[in-house]
Design a protein around this motif. Structure first.
Motif, PDB file in Angstrom:
ATOM      1  N   MET A   1      48.242  32.761   4.556  1.00 47.97           N
ATOM      2  CA  MET A   1      48.792  31.722   5.416  1.00 47.97           C
ATOM      3  C   MET A   1      47.676  30.805   5.925  1.00 47.97           C
ATOM      4  O   MET A   1      46.619  31.261   6.306  1.00 47.97           O
ATOM      5  N   ASN A   2      47.939  29.505   5.896  1.00 50.11           N
ATOM      6  CA  ASN A   2      46.963  28.525   6.367  1.00 50.11           C
ATOM      7  C   ASN A   2      47.083  28.380   7.888  1.00 50.11           C
ATOM      8  O   ASN A   2      48.158  28.108   8.409  1.00 50.11           O
ATOM      9  N   TYR A   3      45.971  28.597   8.590  1.00 46.28           N
ATOM     10  CA  TYR A   3      45.994  28.457  10.043  1.00 46.28           C
ATOM     11  C   TYR A   3      45.415  27.125  10.500  1.00 46.28           C
ATOM     12  O   TYR A   3      45.295  26.877  11.689  1.00 46.28           O
ATOM     13  N   ASN A   4      45.055  26.252   9.551  1.00 43.14           N
ATOM     14  CA  ASN A   4      44.514  24.944   9.899  1.00 43.14           C
ATOM     15  C   ASN A   4      45.684  23.965  10.011  1.00 43.14           C
ATOM     16  O   ASN A   4      46.067  23.319   9.046  1.00 43.14           O
ATOM     17  N   LYS A   5      46.273  23.897  11.207  1.00 42.26           N
ATOM     18  CA  LYS A   5      47.517  23.161  11.408  1.00 42.26           C
ATOM     19  C   LYS A   5      47.314  21.833  12.136  1.00 42.26           C
ATOM     20  O   LYS A   5      46.394  21.685  12.941  1.00 42.26           O
TER      21      LYS A   5
END
Length: 397
Positions: A1-5
Protein backbone atom coordinates in the motif's frame (compact mmCIF):
# COMPACT_ATOMS: atom_id res chain seq x y z
CA UNK A 1 0.00 0.00 0.00
CA UNK A 2 1.24 3.48 -0.91
CA UNK A 3 1.34 5.81 2.09
CA UNK A 4 2.45 8.85 0.08
CA UNK A 5 -0.98 10.48 -0.15
CA UNK A 6 -2.22 13.83 -1.42
CA UNK A 7 -3.11 16.35 1.29
CA UNK A 8 -5.28 19.46 1.37
CA UNK A 9 -2.19 21.43 0.30
CA UNK A 10 -2.11 19.49 -3.00
CA UNK A 11 -5.60 20.55 -4.12
CA UNK A 12 -7.43 23.85 -4.58
CA UNK A 13 -10.08 24.12 -1.86
CA UNK A 14 -11.23 27.69 -2.62
CA UNK A 15 -14.98 27.85 -3.22
CA UNK A 16 -15.30 24.09 -2.66
CA UNK A 17 -17.68 22.34 -0.31
CA UNK A 18 -15.51 19.94 1.66
CA UNK A 19 -16.80 16.86 3.45
CA UNK A 20 -14.33 16.56 6.33
CA UNK A 21 -14.26 13.28 8.30
CA UNK A 22 -13.04 14.07 11.82
CA UNK A 23 -12.60 11.92 14.90
CA UNK A 24 -14.92 13.61 17.39
CA UNK A 25 -15.46 10.37 19.33
CA UNK A 26 -14.85 12.26 22.59
CA UNK A 27 -15.17 10.94 26.14
CA UNK A 28 -18.25 12.22 27.99
CA UNK A 29 -19.52 12.25 31.55
CA UNK A 30 -22.02 9.37 31.84
CA UNK A 31 -24.42 11.41 33.99
CA UNK A 32 -24.34 14.87 32.42
CA UNK A 33 -23.07 14.13 28.88
CA UNK A 34 -20.46 16.89 29.31
CA UNK A 35 -17.28 16.43 27.22
CA UNK A 36 -14.49 15.40 29.64
CA UNK A 37 -11.62 15.80 27.17
CA UNK A 38 -11.66 17.91 23.99
CA UNK A 39 -8.24 16.69 22.77
CA UNK A 40 -9.72 15.11 19.64
CA UNK A 41 -11.60 18.30 18.76
CA UNK A 42 -8.44 20.39 19.29
CA UNK A 43 -6.46 17.95 17.10
CA UNK A 44 -8.79 18.70 14.15
CA UNK A 45 -8.39 22.50 14.38
CA UNK A 46 -5.32 22.97 12.11
CA UNK A 47 -7.06 21.24 9.19
CA UNK A 48 -10.38 23.02 9.80
CA UNK A 49 -8.71 26.44 10.07
CA UNK A 50 -6.69 25.86 6.89
CA UNK A 51 -9.84 24.95 4.94
CA UNK A 52 -11.85 27.92 6.26
CA UNK A 53 -9.00 30.40 5.73
CA UNK A 54 -8.58 29.17 2.16
CA UNK A 55 -12.21 29.75 1.23
CA UNK A 56 -13.73 26.29 1.66
CA UNK A 57 -17.18 25.60 3.09
CA UNK A 58 -16.64 22.78 5.60
CA UNK A 59 -19.17 19.98 6.22
CA UNK A 60 -17.65 18.10 9.14
CA UNK A 61 -18.80 14.63 10.15
CA UNK A 62 -17.86 12.02 12.75
CA UNK A 63 -19.15 9.08 14.73
CA UNK A 64 -19.60 9.14 18.51
CA UNK A 65 -19.84 5.94 20.54
CA UNK A 66 -21.74 2.87 19.41
CA UNK A 67 -25.46 3.64 19.08
CA UNK A 68 -27.40 0.35 19.22
CA UNK A 69 -30.66 1.05 17.38
CA UNK A 70 -30.44 4.22 15.34
CA UNK A 71 -30.41 7.72 16.84
CA UNK A 72 -29.66 8.01 20.57
CA UNK A 73 -29.94 11.53 22.09
CA UNK A 74 -27.11 10.67 24.54
CA UNK A 75 -24.75 10.18 21.58
CA UNK A 76 -25.66 13.34 19.68
CA UNK A 77 -22.80 15.46 18.34
CA UNK A 78 -24.61 18.67 19.41
CA UNK A 79 -22.23 19.19 22.42
CA UNK A 80 -19.27 18.77 20.03
CA UNK A 81 -20.68 21.49 17.73
CA UNK A 82 -20.94 23.77 20.76
CA UNK A 83 -17.35 23.12 21.89
CA UNK A 84 -16.00 23.43 18.34
CA UNK A 85 -17.76 26.81 18.02
CA UNK A 86 -15.96 28.00 21.18
CA UNK A 87 -12.57 26.77 19.97
CA UNK A 88 -12.91 28.25 16.47
CA UNK A 89 -14.45 31.52 17.67
CA UNK A 90 -17.23 31.18 15.07
CA UNK A 91 -20.62 29.49 14.87
CA UNK A 92 -20.63 25.84 13.86
CA UNK A 93 -23.99 25.18 12.21
CA UNK A 94 -25.42 21.87 13.45
CA UNK A 95 -27.50 19.52 11.26
CA UNK A 96 -29.93 17.37 13.20
CA UNK A 97 -29.52 14.45 10.80
CA UNK A 98 -26.79 12.95 8.59
CA UNK A 99 -28.20 12.89 5.06
CA UNK A 100 -31.78 14.02 5.76
CA UNK A 101 -33.59 17.21 4.84
CA UNK A 102 -31.88 19.31 7.53
CA UNK A 103 -28.37 18.25 6.47
CA UNK A 104 -29.14 18.74 2.77
CA UNK A 105 -30.66 22.21 3.25
CA UNK A 106 -27.86 23.45 5.51
CA UNK A 107 -25.13 22.02 3.24
CA UNK A 108 -26.71 23.64 0.18
CA UNK A 109 -26.84 27.04 1.93
CA UNK A 110 -23.30 26.83 3.35
CA UNK A 111 -20.98 29.63 2.19
CA UNK A 112 -17.17 29.80 1.86
CA UNK A 113 -15.58 30.27 5.29
CA UNK A 114 -18.54 28.66 7.08
CA UNK A 115 -18.59 25.31 8.87
CA UNK A 116 -21.35 22.88 9.76
CA UNK A 117 -21.36 19.55 11.60
CA UNK A 118 -23.56 16.62 10.65
CA UNK A 119 -25.23 14.49 13.32
CA UNK A 120 -23.49 11.25 14.44
CA UNK A 121 -22.78 9.20 11.28
CA UNK A 122 -23.55 5.98 13.17
CA UNK A 123 -27.18 7.08 13.56
CA UNK A 124 -27.36 5.81 9.96
CA UNK A 125 -27.44 1.97 9.94
CA UNK A 126 -25.52 1.92 6.64
CA UNK A 127 -22.46 3.65 8.13
CA UNK A 128 -20.71 0.62 9.64
CA UNK A 129 -21.76 -1.57 6.68
CA UNK A 130 -20.08 0.86 4.24
CA UNK A 131 -23.41 1.13 2.42
CA UNK A 132 -22.81 2.63 -1.06
CA UNK A 133 -26.16 4.49 -0.96
CA UNK A 134 -25.17 6.27 2.26
CA UNK A 135 -21.66 6.98 0.92
CA UNK A 136 -23.18 8.46 -2.27
CA UNK A 137 -25.65 10.59 -0.27
CA UNK A 138 -22.80 11.97 1.87
CA UNK A 139 -20.69 12.63 -1.23
CA UNK A 140 -23.61 14.50 -2.86
CA UNK A 141 -23.30 17.18 -0.16
CA UNK A 142 -19.78 18.17 -1.23
CA UNK A 143 -17.15 18.62 -3.99
CA UNK A 144 -14.15 17.16 -2.14
CA UNK A 145 -13.56 14.61 0.61
CA UNK A 146 -10.90 15.18 3.29
CA UNK A 147 -10.08 12.42 5.76
CA UNK A 148 -8.56 13.50 9.06
CA UNK A 149 -9.87 10.83 11.44
CA UNK A 150 -6.84 8.58 11.94
CA UNK A 151 -8.59 6.84 14.83
CA UNK A 152 -11.14 5.45 12.35
CA UNK A 153 -9.08 4.73 9.19
CA UNK A 154 -8.74 1.02 10.00
CA UNK A 155 -12.50 0.66 9.46
CA UNK A 156 -14.09 0.55 6.02
CA UNK A 157 -17.20 2.57 6.83
CA UNK A 158 -19.29 4.79 4.55
CA UNK A 159 -17.84 8.03 5.95
CA UNK A 160 -14.24 6.78 6.31
CA UNK A 161 -13.75 4.98 2.99
CA UNK A 162 -16.98 4.62 0.97
CA UNK A 163 -17.32 8.31 0.05
CA UNK A 164 -13.94 8.23 -1.71
CA UNK A 165 -15.58 6.24 -4.52
CA UNK A 166 -17.65 9.35 -5.38
CA UNK A 167 -15.36 12.30 -4.56
CA UNK A 168 -11.68 13.19 -4.94
CA UNK A 169 -10.18 12.21 -1.57
CA UNK A 170 -7.15 13.69 0.22
CA UNK A 171 -5.84 13.76 3.79
CA UNK A 172 -5.89 16.50 6.38
CA UNK A 173 -2.87 17.49 8.49
CA UNK A 174 -3.56 14.99 11.29
CA UNK A 175 -3.45 11.94 9.00
CA UNK A 176 -0.49 13.42 7.10
CA UNK A 177 1.46 13.61 10.39
CA UNK A 178 0.51 10.04 11.38
CA UNK A 179 1.63 8.66 8.01
CA UNK A 180 4.85 10.65 8.19
CA UNK A 181 5.87 9.37 11.65
CA UNK A 182 4.45 5.84 11.67
CA UNK A 183 5.36 5.33 8.01
CA UNK A 184 8.86 6.65 8.62
CA UNK A 185 9.34 4.28 11.55
CA UNK A 186 8.22 1.26 9.54
CA UNK A 187 9.67 1.99 6.09
CA UNK A 188 12.79 4.11 6.68
CA UNK A 189 13.59 4.20 10.41
CA UNK A 190 16.57 5.94 11.92
CA UNK A 191 18.38 2.96 13.46
CA UNK A 192 18.62 1.20 15.81
CA UNK A 193 14.83 0.72 15.74
CA UNK A 194 13.54 -0.35 19.17
CA UNK A 195 9.95 -1.51 19.61
CA UNK A 196 8.45 -1.63 23.12
CA UNK A 197 5.36 -3.79 23.32
CA UNK A 198 3.24 -4.01 26.46
CA UNK A 199 -0.40 -4.35 27.31
CA UNK A 200 -2.28 -7.36 28.52
CA UNK A 201 -2.36 -9.96 25.76
CA UNK A 202 0.02 -11.63 23.31
CA UNK A 203 -3.00 -12.50 21.14
CA UNK A 204 -3.76 -8.81 20.46
CA UNK A 205 -0.17 -8.14 19.36
CA UNK A 206 0.57 -11.21 17.19
CA UNK A 207 0.56 -9.33 13.90
CA UNK A 208 2.63 -6.51 15.36
CA UNK A 209 5.29 -8.87 16.74
CA UNK A 210 5.42 -10.78 13.44
CA UNK A 211 5.86 -7.60 11.40
CA UNK A 212 8.35 -5.96 13.77
CA UNK A 213 10.55 -9.08 13.79
CA UNK A 214 11.19 -8.27 10.12
CA UNK A 215 12.22 -4.64 10.70
CA UNK A 216 13.21 -3.94 14.33
CA UNK A 217 16.68 -4.25 15.85
CA UNK A 218 15.35 -4.76 19.39
CA UNK A 219 11.92 -5.77 20.69
CA UNK A 220 11.10 -5.20 24.36
CA UNK A 221 8.22 -7.11 25.95
CA UNK A 222 6.38 -5.87 29.06
CA UNK A 223 2.90 -5.75 30.55
CA UNK A 224 0.63 -8.74 31.04
CA UNK A 225 1.78 -10.36 27.81
CA UNK A 226 5.25 -10.94 29.34
CA UNK A 227 3.86 -13.69 31.61
CA UNK A 228 2.81 -15.81 28.64
CA UNK A 229 6.39 -15.55 27.31
CA UNK A 230 7.72 -16.39 30.80
CA UNK A 231 5.49 -19.47 31.04
CA UNK A 232 6.55 -20.48 27.51
CA UNK A 233 10.12 -20.66 28.83
CA UNK A 234 9.01 -22.89 31.71
CA UNK A 235 8.63 -20.15 34.32
CA UNK A 236 6.13 -20.06 37.18
CA UNK A 237 3.68 -17.17 36.79
CA UNK A 238 1.32 -17.75 39.75
CA UNK A 239 -2.03 -16.05 39.15
CA UNK A 240 -0.64 -13.65 36.54
CA UNK A 241 -2.44 -13.06 33.28
CA UNK A 242 -1.67 -16.07 31.09
CA UNK A 243 -2.83 -17.05 27.61
CA UNK A 244 -2.18 -20.79 27.65
CA UNK A 245 -3.20 -21.10 23.98
CA UNK A 246 -0.31 -18.82 22.97
CA UNK A 247 2.61 -20.60 24.65
CA UNK A 248 3.79 -22.32 21.46
CA UNK A 249 3.52 -19.07 19.53
CA UNK A 250 5.59 -17.26 22.18
CA UNK A 251 8.32 -19.94 21.97
CA UNK A 252 8.30 -19.62 18.17
CA UNK A 253 8.73 -15.84 18.41
CA UNK A 254 11.70 -16.23 20.77
CA UNK A 255 13.30 -18.71 18.33
CA UNK A 256 12.49 -16.52 15.30
CA UNK A 257 14.07 -13.46 16.94
CA UNK A 258 17.23 -15.44 17.70
CA UNK A 259 17.40 -16.73 14.10
CA UNK A 260 16.97 -13.21 12.69
CA UNK A 261 19.44 -11.60 15.05
CA UNK A 262 16.74 -9.42 16.64
CA UNK A 263 17.25 -8.77 20.36
CA UNK A 264 14.07 -9.88 22.13
CA UNK A 265 14.20 -8.58 25.69
CA UNK A 266 11.94 -10.17 28.33
CA UNK A 267 11.61 -9.16 32.00
CA UNK A 268 14.29 -10.53 34.34
CA UNK A 269 12.34 -9.60 37.46
CA UNK A 270 8.73 -8.78 38.32
CA UNK A 271 6.77 -6.78 40.87
CA UNK A 272 4.05 -9.18 41.96
CA UNK A 273 1.10 -8.60 44.30
CA UNK A 274 -1.24 -10.76 46.36
CA UNK A 275 -4.31 -9.10 44.78
CA UNK A 276 -5.27 -6.97 41.78
CA UNK A 277 -5.78 -3.81 43.83
CA UNK A 278 -3.97 -0.49 44.33
CA UNK A 279 -3.22 -1.22 47.98
CA UNK A 280 -2.19 -4.87 47.58
CA UNK A 281 0.89 -6.31 49.28
CA UNK A 282 3.72 -6.61 46.76
CA UNK A 283 7.23 -7.99 46.40
CA UNK A 284 9.94 -8.22 43.73
CA UNK A 285 10.82 -11.71 42.49
CA UNK A 286 12.91 -13.10 39.64
CA UNK A 287 11.01 -13.60 36.38
CA UNK A 288 9.49 -17.08 36.27
CA UNK A 289 9.45 -17.38 40.08
CA UNK A 290 6.09 -15.84 40.94
CA UNK A 291 4.58 -17.71 43.93
CA UNK A 292 1.15 -19.34 43.77
CA UNK A 293 -1.59 -16.89 44.71
CA UNK A 294 0.48 -13.89 43.54
CA UNK A 295 0.26 -12.06 40.20
CA UNK A 296 2.73 -9.95 38.25
CA UNK A 297 1.58 -6.33 37.92
CA UNK A 298 4.74 -4.50 36.79
CA UNK A 299 8.31 -5.01 35.60
CA UNK A 300 10.94 -5.11 38.37
CA UNK A 301 13.89 -2.74 39.00
CA UNK A 302 16.47 -4.91 37.15
CA UNK A 303 14.17 -5.05 34.12
CA UNK A 304 13.66 -1.29 34.31
CA UNK A 305 17.45 -0.81 34.07
CA UNK A 306 17.72 -3.33 31.20
CA UNK A 307 14.93 -1.66 29.21
CA UNK A 308 16.10 1.91 29.85
CA UNK A 309 19.63 0.97 28.72
CA UNK A 310 18.16 -0.57 25.55
CA UNK A 311 16.48 2.69 24.48
CA UNK A 312 19.36 4.98 25.48
CA UNK A 313 21.14 4.85 22.11
CA UNK A 314 18.12 4.10 19.89
CA UNK A 315 17.49 6.01 16.68
CA UNK A 316 13.74 5.34 16.63
CA UNK A 317 11.50 3.98 19.39
CA UNK A 318 7.92 2.79 18.86
CA UNK A 319 6.01 2.16 22.09
CA UNK A 320 2.67 0.40 22.20
CA UNK A 321 1.30 -0.78 25.55
CA UNK A 322 2.25 -0.01 29.18
CA UNK A 323 4.73 -2.06 31.22
CA UNK A 324 2.34 -2.69 34.11
CA UNK A 325 -0.93 -1.67 35.72
CA UNK A 326 -0.03 2.04 35.52
CA UNK A 327 -3.48 3.04 36.80
CA UNK A 328 -2.32 1.89 40.28
CA UNK A 329 0.57 4.15 41.48
CA UNK A 330 2.39 1.22 43.16
CA UNK A 331 2.58 -0.58 39.78
CA UNK A 332 3.25 2.42 37.51
CA UNK A 333 7.00 2.56 38.19
CA UNK A 334 8.02 0.47 35.16
CA UNK A 335 5.88 2.46 32.74
CA UNK A 336 7.05 5.75 34.26
CA UNK A 337 10.74 4.74 34.09
CA UNK A 338 10.42 3.83 30.39
CA UNK A 339 8.60 7.13 29.67
CA UNK A 340 11.34 9.05 31.52
CA UNK A 341 14.08 7.18 29.60
CA UNK A 342 12.38 8.07 26.30
CA UNK A 343 12.18 11.72 27.35
CA UNK A 344 15.98 11.73 27.79
CA UNK A 345 16.90 10.00 24.54
CA UNK A 346 17.66 11.80 21.27
CA UNK A 347 15.66 9.13 19.38
CA UNK A 348 12.50 9.74 17.39
CA UNK A 349 9.91 8.57 19.96
CA UNK A 350 6.51 7.42 18.70
CA UNK A 351 3.75 6.47 21.14
CA UNK A 352 1.19 4.19 19.50
CA UNK A 353 -2.03 5.59 20.92
CA UNK A 354 -4.42 3.83 23.29
CA UNK A 355 -3.17 3.00 26.80
CA UNK A 356 0.44 4.03 26.05
CA UNK A 357 -0.76 7.52 25.08
CA UNK A 358 -2.94 7.67 28.21
CA UNK A 359 0.05 6.59 30.33
CA UNK A 360 2.54 9.18 29.03
CA UNK A 361 -0.10 11.89 29.38
CA UNK A 362 -1.06 10.83 32.91
CA UNK A 363 2.61 10.62 33.95
CA UNK A 364 3.43 14.04 32.47
CA UNK A 365 5.80 13.05 29.65
CA UNK A 366 3.52 13.67 26.65
CA UNK A 367 5.16 16.93 25.57
CA UNK A 368 8.58 15.25 25.51
CA UNK A 369 7.64 12.62 22.90
CA UNK A 370 8.17 13.22 19.17
CA UNK A 371 4.74 11.92 18.19
CA UNK A 372 1.73 10.52 20.04
CA UNK A 373 -0.64 8.69 17.70
CA UNK A 374 -4.32 9.62 17.81
CA UNK A 375 -5.44 6.12 16.85
CA UNK A 376 -4.94 3.09 19.09
CA UNK A 377 -6.45 0.42 16.82
CA UNK A 378 -5.34 2.17 13.64
CA UNK A 379 -1.74 2.55 14.78
CA UNK A 380 -1.66 -1.11 15.84
CA UNK A 381 -2.88 -2.24 12.41
CA UNK A 382 -0.37 0.11 10.76
CA UNK A 383 2.43 -1.53 12.79
CA UNK A 384 1.11 -4.94 11.71
CA UNK A 385 1.57 -3.89 8.09
CA UNK A 386 -2.16 -4.15 7.36
CA UNK A 387 -3.82 -1.99 4.73
CA UNK A 388 -5.90 0.78 6.31
CA UNK A 389 -9.07 1.28 4.20
CA UNK A 390 -9.42 4.95 5.18
CA UNK A 391 -5.89 5.65 3.92
CA UNK A 392 -5.88 3.33 0.89
CA UNK A 393 -8.87 5.22 -0.56
CA UNK A 394 -7.00 8.57 -0.67
CA UNK A 395 -5.36 9.85 -3.85
CA UNK A 396 -1.68 9.00 -4.28
CA UNK A 397 0.78 11.84 -4.75
Amino acid sequence: MNYNKKTIRDVDVTGKKVLLRCDFNVPQDKETGAITSDKRIVAALPTIRYLLENGAAVIACSHLGKPKNGPDPKLSLAPVAERLSELLGQTVIFAHDVIGEDAKAKAAALQSGEIMLLENTRFEPGETKNDPALAKALADLADLYVSDAFGAVHRAHASTAGVAAYLPAVSGFLIQKELEFLGGAIFSPKRPLVAILGGSKVSSKIGVINNLLEIADTIIIGGGMAYTFSAALGGKVGDSLLEADWLDYSREMIEKAAAKGVKLLLPVDTVCADAFAPGANFQVVKAGEIPDGWQGLDIGPETVKLYCDAVADAGTVIWNGPMGVFEFPAFAKGTEAVAKALSHTSAITIIGGGDSAAAVEQLGYADQMTHISTGGGASLEFLEGKELPGVACLLDK
